[in-house]
Design an enzyme around this catalytic site. Structure first.
Site, mmCIF file in Angstrom:
data_model
loop_
_atom_site.group_PDB
_atom_site.id
_atom_site.type_symbol
_atom_site.label_atom_id
_atom_site.label_comp_id
_atom_site.label_asym_id
_atom_site.label_seq_id
_atom_site.Cartn_x
_atom_site.Cartn_y
_atom_site.Cartn_z
ATOM 1 N N ASP A 81 -3.540 -2.615 -1.389
ATOM 2 C CA ASP A 81 -3.227 -3.653 -0.404
ATOM 3 C C ASP A 81 -2.142 -4.592 -0.923
ATOM 4 O OD1 ASP A 81 -5.446 -2.653 0.948
ATOM 5 O OD2 ASP A 81 -6.778 -4.229 0.186
ATOM 6 N N HIS A 132 -8.052 -4.406 -2.119
ATOM 7 C CA HIS A 132 -7.930 -3.140 -2.834
ATOM 8 C C HIS A 132 -6.575 -3.169 -3.550
ATOM 9 C CE1 HIS A 132 -10.098 -2.186 0.922
ATOM 10 N NE2 HIS A 132 -10.698 -1.234 0.292
#
Ligand SMILES: [Co+2]
Ligand SMILES: [Co+2]
Ligand SMILES: [Co+2]
Ligand SMILES: [Co+2]
Ligand SMILES: [Co+2]
Ligand SMILES: [Co+2]
Ligand SMILES: [Co+2]
Ligand SMILES: [Co+2]
Lengths: 438, 438, 438, 438
Positions: C102, C99
């Site tokens: 992240d 993501h």
């Protein structure tokens, strides 16, 4: 300064009030069965959810907007104390509850942590002098710090056990200082994730030893609070040792602890364990071990502890029935171990939620008292079990019969005159009680 | 006559056999840790599921095709006995188990029922003379007859209680006659549907009194079988009193019964209660109360007792680990309280299902023994809990410390040298054990 | 620098290896059904669990010890990229997934966030030049930031919707830049907590509009990745809109989106929804919509998404059977959306856990391929449904009959020659397949 | 003859009536929002639970005491018809519902079964001439007979499929004859126990073909009833194909059936699937597919369909809100697919239970109408989603924007002015509505 200056002291305005900041059902001084509502209900505010919680969840950061958000460390801790006592007064809460870490930040050692705690405890004590709000219970948080990953009193590491013990010791001292009515042991991470790496017997025996030491120490310092165990299943460890009231009872008996504890029963923990709230209350009550209540509710379609504010009137009614039949909660109370939803992030929601819960239990109290006045359940039971009041039934309940005599009685019976349980009729009647409550 | 003449005695043919009527892993005489598989596993056939069950469910009529379907009443009962002993011999089962109503039809009174039961008991006794199959346990079915709607030993009606008591009396006599190793008390409908019409305390006290009378009577007639309680939650009553091992333990302690019972642990009952099979085994084992096992499995995505034949090798391995660490099951055994699926309605499926279960536990035994030989779990635990073998840890486990001393130890600790629980590594290793089993 | 220098590249050593840092079953180059294991399994490492996750849970702070813990902000983000590519190489992972949040920290506006993301994307791109690891999929995290409390594409606020849309736009651009094979839409907080304040239709229609805009934009920029929906029930919102494959399918059809998406199926999401892993795979496969897999497992005794590394060989076997019957996963892969347990906090556990999962799916692959080679399930089905290959059965499946003709066929049937489903026999055979795997 | 002569026609007596055989809240002619309660609520009595059910459960024989117990076969069937119409009249039920096998016994062939059914249908038709009670819906029971073990329209055997088809054909004819308003397809055993022996695609395609044939035949005979699908998960097959409304919707779309069906939503089926009752109602309503309701409730602590009479006022209120917003149920109704508890075995309990349910939905109706009159929910929603009425929000809902424009809008936003969801305040208000209902 004021933290909630947009909101006045919440007052009772009756069931048709449209003021969201008024009680509609909770009338503190109203007499119910010879006592005031306030005396019976003994509401408590949970410090952690109301002043420390931030609305975070496993999928996102905190959302709560609080007037102390701009502060940190001891400054924030002090602001929270100020805010708390303002809130207690405005919501008219007779009690509050806290864990050590809710009120004071942890230091890098226990020594530093205790120093912080001492400072805040002194401040709380000062506030309590002029407040009507007392300490229902306090406890040690032995689960948040990473060192408690593998448990506290059931840790696989002796140092962690020692730290947990030290925190409990401090908790007992703080409780004594602030005049706590109870001291709660919620298992935190006392349990296991997997048997594949767990010595269950060692862990449980260690936990029992810790309880014995706590009993001894409380006695030593003259702290006479009621000790409470708060059972909970499944969270945070996959298998919490205090799964439910019965499980904790077995533990207490096996370790000679049964005379030293009562139970703090949380509604949401009951349902997570597969029981109704009233089942757990009844189980404790029948053993004389119903001590206090964590008044919240869960979402039965979800598999974790949602700690919602209690609004289900069926649960509050049946819960209050058990409490009234118990002769009240004694030194215990109804602690709102409940948090506003993540989406209810405004400060105002702290008021809405407490009003919702306080009104819901007030309704429960009124309906339960009416049912007791009418001997509603008592009449059902008297009729249902009447065969145990005479003849062979009486012999059974007095323990004066035997398999032989019972066989003799039974051998030629053709038809038993069983009575319907009439559950549907009873449920309809409960709805009627609810909807005709004055 | 033969009921299963299309099928020969089932034999061990090894793991690559393609004969569906052969054992692939269960080799009765194979020595495992100094005993034969047969001695350790002590398999039992459940009469109710295998000879009485018809595959019906709440949504439909029975589907099972059985060679005794054309008969009824005592004729059918006798045919079932004949078939059962043929089946025991062909599947090589050392034990069987039954409820009274499984083997003989009920009459209109207990007197008539007992007459039927006496006739069948005599027949079973006769068959047992020449059979290698013994009675693991028998029990009284105190739940099927409509009169048990509101429970048996916890019924709201004294006559029902008396009938239940009479059935237990008869059960103890039959058990003695047939040399039963154990006598099982499964709660049947001992529990409640709703607290709204239930006197829980009266019901539980009555149940305890019934157990005391049963203990007295067994002693009186010299029936020395091990008494077993089989916990179960949720079914058929919404709240069964013997929810799980811990709950039943609390009950036993509170009524002074703890020295008279061990547990019969059913895998599917464990999972329904929110526990693993091994949790319930471990809990009982650590109290010295692991008596016997109802060897089946459930479907964790469903909310009721599916009583499937056990095939999950993880469960059989961890289950057998507990049993081996218990020094075996003593007078208990592995009773297949399991039914073929409604869709597995052919007589052949009775063989397939027992072979599946017997092979699965044989694999579990072999893998568990290997892990014990390697001290696999023991090494993990020794290392994990090593801080409790010296210093403050030793003081903790020997009960020679106090909160004060522990606080002293803890006050200045900065970092605890915690060890990883390594669950993923352990699970990988268990897969490796399974896949390298010889 | 090296982040894992105590650990060498993990290699296959065979099933009896005692080296914890070796594969026992996953042999990347081993040919299975004409392809290498590596080609078929297409393993992916989940950036969030492995490089961003800290082991925190709702009851406690993070426990993970990581070599980048001392850093923060962009420095930490860069260290994680370095560590990630070292890890990918050592564990031999063909793919990874992430993501946006992240890999790069959020700024105070989207503009700042995108700047951070651009810098890290460039760094990843640089690393990918010399790495064998490709991007299986990326996505936008539209749930962690407090602004997504009430959802993202289903938010009650238009600004939040716009931000979510902007993040997706950026995600598509990043995906194109890094050559992502897929782009995943997991609902995050797309769902509702309560209908009491929810306009479900508005929210769902808005979500559909967002998907249409994403399709248009991907086309516009020439990003040809497969779009995947990842269904999940119950968490974090009480009612996630993409409850399961069927629910998401209904949504896609109702909004004309069915041709633009396949599914990313997570094992733990399947079981939370009340289904088996293989049910969800089969449902997607039969619609031609099986796109990719989030390879993990749950604890069926718990009610939330535990995201455990997959080790259950039954699940990996039946899962791989579906995947093989699908002709493989195409552009999808097996992404380990799994986190080490909170108690498995050492860096080494990242290796143990991936090895556990990779070995488990390798076993599943081998067993499934063997069953397909033997036409094991196919033979069962052919026999079971054979009445549909001729006569009235053939008319049924070709749609050439009517109620009248069927009634005619049925009116005088007395007995149907039904076949047993033989589930117990099949399960025993699967155990045999597992235990005789070469 | 009279079957319930001890009980008079049940009348409305108001909320303080102590007559157990009176309605306290259901006042048939009372006008609510311009229609009578009777017109809106359209209550139906379920023939199976009330006249055929015997209170048996998987652990015991039937307990119900009914005045037709002494009869059997067609005599019993006829007695039930007589009793049913007496009951309908006394409870003042505008509708009833039945499966074929509820009203007439099965013969050894379909031909014989149909003969029995014809005779009873004629009798029912005769009774309907002088009764005020109409047929809400009828259906074919394609699950009780052992031949349906492996399903009906999804059976693995073509003959079983043909029989199921013939029963549906007959059901459509009977429905037409008796003027049924709807025809219900509850999946019965349409689903699978295990994928290990299931061709899911074949089974589902066959089911779709059966629905198409049913549509054609109804058209052919001019039977214009609304076709309803009743979704249900988990029971009796482990995985029912019509898991919930969304799942059935996906099925309908994939097989081109979406224009021919609405839904019959059962409260207990909703909760078994993990949804609230109102979720399923809303889902169907927003698609224009809310057809009818099976009005019951479940026990969320149990894992199966308990089919209790509805008494939860929260559920009836939120349920009636959805129904009122739907403009009523059209040709559908509120069918009490609910059974008295096994312990409520007296004939009187049939009255108590229906009164309980009828009163509970009447309360729900009154409270829901009041909330609509006040625009209670509407005001909450208007305020909550107001950003979608202007500017970028309006562009979103009108589908006139793009990712680019949205990014532009979003890039520099710092703070979004999110509003609290105020769930606790809303719940308190709902309690207030309930407790101030006139
Ligand atoms: Co609590
Ligand atoms: Co809680
Ligand atoms: Co059992
Ligand atoms: Co069972
Ligand atoms: Co995932
Ligand atoms: Co997950
Ligand atoms: Co229904
Ligand atoms: Co139902």
């Amino acid at each position: 300064m004021s933290y909630f200056n947009q909101i006045d002291k919440v007052k009772f305005e009756g069931k048709r009030s449209e003021n969201p900041y008024a009680f509609k059902f909770y009338n503190p001084e109203e007499q119910i069965g010879g006592k005031s509502m306030k005396e019976i209900l003994r509401y408590g505010v949970a410090y952690w959810h109301t002043f420390t919680g931030d609305g975070s969840d496993p999928f996102g950061k905190g959302t709560a907007k609080r007037p102390w958000d701009h502060l940190s460390g001891m400054d924030q801790a002090k602001a929270r104390v100020e805010a708390a006592f303002e809130f207690f007064e405005k919501i008219d809460a007779p009690f509050f509850c806290f864990h050590d870490v809710d009120v004071a930040p942890e230091g890098s050692t226990m020594r530093e942590t205790n120093k912080n705690l001492d400072e805040i405890t002194a401040m709380i004590q000062e506030y309590m002098k002029t407040s009507n709000t007392k300490l229902l219970w306090n406890t040690a948080n032995n689960f948040t710090n990473p060192r408690f990953t593998h448990g506290a009193g059931t840790s696989s590491h002796a140092d962690v056990y020692a730290i947990a013990a030290a925190k409990i010791k401090k908790g007992l001292e703080v409780g004594k200082e602030l005049g706590a009515e109870n001291y709660v042991f919620w298992g935190g991470r006392e349990g296991y994730e997997t048997l594949l790496n767990t010595n269950m017997k060692l862990e449980q025996d260690n936990l029992a030893r810790l309880y014995h030491m706590a009993i001894d120490y409380a006695k030593e310092i003259g702290f006479d609070a009621q000790f409470l165990i708060e059972p909970k299943p499944k969270e945070p460890t996959t298998h919490q040792y205090d799964f439910d009231v019965a499980t904790a009872t077995a533990f207490l008996y096996q370790h000679g602890l049964q005379d030293h504890f009562k139970f703090n029963i949380e509604a949401n923990h009951a349902t997570l364990a597969g029981h109704t709230f009233e089942h757990e209350l009844r189980t404790a009550r029948e053993m004389g071990m119903l001590g206090s209540v964590d008044a919240n509710q869960g979402d039965l379609l979800l598999g974790w502890d949602t700690d919602e504010f209690p609004t289900d009137l069926y649960a509050t009614t049946l819960g209050m029935y058990e409490i009234l039949k118990n002769g009240g909660l004694g030194r215990g109370g109804l602690n709102f171990d409940a948090k506003v939803r993540r989406g209810s992030f405004e400060t105002e929601d702290l008021f809405h939620s407490h009003i919702a819960g306080m009104d819901a239990f007030a309704v429960g109290l009124k309906v339960a008292q009416k049912m007791i006045d009418d001997q509603f359940f008592e009449n059902i039971l008297d009729k249902r079990y009447e065969t145990f009041t005479t003849g062979i039934g009486k012999k059974i309940v007095t323990g004066t019969t035997s398999l032989k005599e019972l066989e003799n009685h039974a051998l030629d019976i053709k038809e038993v005159d069983l009575k319907s349980g009439q559950l549907e009729k009873i449920k309809a009647r409960i709805n009627q009680y609810l909807l005709t409550m004055d």
